[in-house]
Design a protein around this motif. Structure first.
Motif, short mmCIF file in Angstrom:
data_model
loop_
_atom_site.label_atom_id
_atom_site.label_comp_id
_atom_site.label_asym_id
_atom_site.label_seq_id
_atom_site.Cartn_x
_atom_site.Cartn_y
_atom_site.Cartn_z
N ILE A 162 6.67 14.14 7.36
CA ILE A 162 6.83 12.70 7.27
C ILE A 162 6.74 12.33 5.79
CG2 ILE A 162 5.92 10.47 7.97
CD1 ILE A 162 4.67 11.94 10.41
N LYS A 163 7.76 11.65 5.28
CA LYS A 163 7.83 11.31 3.87
C LYS A 163 6.77 10.28 3.48
CE LYS A 163 12.84 11.85 3.51
NZ LYS A 163 14.08 11.15 3.17
N ALA A 164 6.44 10.26 2.21
CA ALA A 164 5.55 9.22 1.67
C ALA A 164 6.29 7.89 1.76
CB ALA A 164 5.20 9.54 0.23
N ALA A 165 5.54 6.80 1.93
CA ALA A 165 6.18 5.50 2.07
C ALA A 165 5.30 4.40 1.49
CB ALA A 165 6.44 5.21 3.55
N LYS A 166 5.95 3.32 1.10
CA LYS A 166 5.22 2.11 0.72
C LYS A 166 5.18 1.24 1.97
CE LYS A 166 7.72 1.78 -3.39
NZ LYS A 166 8.32 0.92 -4.40
N VAL A 167 4.01 0.67 2.26
CA VAL A 167 3.86 -0.15 3.46
C VAL A 167 3.25 -1.50 3.11
CG1 VAL A 167 3.70 1.77 5.08
CG2 VAL A 167 1.65 0.95 3.98
N PRO A 168 3.74 -2.57 3.74
CA PRO A 168 3.13 -3.88 3.50
C PRO A 168 1.78 -3.97 4.21
CG PRO A 168 4.87 -4.07 5.13
CD PRO A 168 4.89 -2.65 4.63
N LYS A 169 0.82 -4.60 3.54
CA LYS A 169 -0.51 -4.75 4.12
C LYS A 169 -0.97 -6.18 3.93
CE LYS A 169 -2.08 0.00 3.62
NZ LYS A 169 -3.22 0.84 3.24
N PHE A 170 -1.92 -6.59 4.76
CA PHE A 170 -2.51 -7.92 4.67
C PHE A 170 -4.01 -7.79 4.73
CE2 PHE A 170 -4.26 -11.73 6.71
CZ PHE A 170 -3.84 -12.69 5.80
N GLY B 128 0.84 -1.19 0.00
CA GLY B 128 0.00 0.00 0.00
C GLY B 128 0.88 1.24 0.00
N LYS B 129 0.28 2.35 -0.32
CA LYS B 129 1.02 3.61 -0.33
C LYS B 129 0.48 4.52 0.75
CE LYS B 129 2.06 3.25 -5.17
NZ LYS B 129 1.78 3.70 -6.52
N ARG B 130 1.40 5.13 1.47
CA ARG B 130 1.02 6.10 2.50
C ARG B 130 1.53 7.47 2.03
NH1 ARG B 130 2.21 4.17 8.23
NH2 ARG B 130 4.30 4.01 7.38
N ALA B 131 0.64 8.42 1.96
CA ALA B 131 0.98 9.75 1.46
C ALA B 131 1.86 10.51 2.45
CB ALA B 131 -0.29 10.54 1.20
N ALA B 132 2.58 11.48 1.93
CA ALA B 132 3.37 12.36 2.80
C ALA B 132 2.41 13.17 3.66
CB ALA B 132 4.24 13.28 1.95
N ARG B 133 2.84 13.46 4.86
CA ARG B 133 1.97 14.21 5.76
C ARG B 133 2.83 14.97 6.77
NH1 ARG B 133 2.54 9.04 7.53
NH2 ARG B 133 2.49 8.66 9.76
N SER B 134 2.20 15.87 7.47
CA SER B 134 2.92 16.58 8.51
C SER B 134 2.52 16.01 9.87
CB SER B 134 2.62 18.08 8.46
OG SER B 134 1.25 18.30 8.66
N GLY B 135 3.45 15.99 10.77
CA GLY B 135 3.21 15.46 12.11
C GLY B 135 3.84 16.36 13.14
#
Length: 90
Positions: A71-79, A53-60
């Motif tokens: 916070i940079k955009a990232a690819k994340v494993p999902k199930f 899955g893809k997680r968009a860049a965001r501010s934290g």
């Protein structure tokens, strides 16, 4: 259940040695990782699907200082659990 308990369970139910069960589990995990790394997915009918899955860049916020951070955009494993697994749990 942790990894060693899972290996014990696999060895018992498949009637193989713990070493062989450990190698089989490691091979399965490695295959899933390499498939996901290439951007693919792994579907085990009745169990579920591993996908990227893809997680968009965001501010934290930094919880210690309260300062805003990016916070940079990232690819994340999902199930996603399959019907057979959902039915077994419920």
């Amino acid at each position: 259940m942790n990894k060693s308990e899972l290996i014990d369970q696999i060895a018992k139910s498949a009637d193989i040695s713990k070493a062989a069960a450990g190698r089989a589990l490691d091979a399965m995990i490695g295959s899933v990782k390499s498939s996901l790394k290439k951007g693919g997915s792994v579907t085990l009918v009745g169990f579920g699907t591993f996908h990227v899955g893809k997680r968009a860049a965001r501010s934290g916020r930094n919880p210690r200082t309260g300062a805003a951070i990016k916070i940079k955009a990232a690819k994340v494993p999902k199930f996603r659990a399959g019907k057979g697994l959902k039915d077994a749990v419920n």
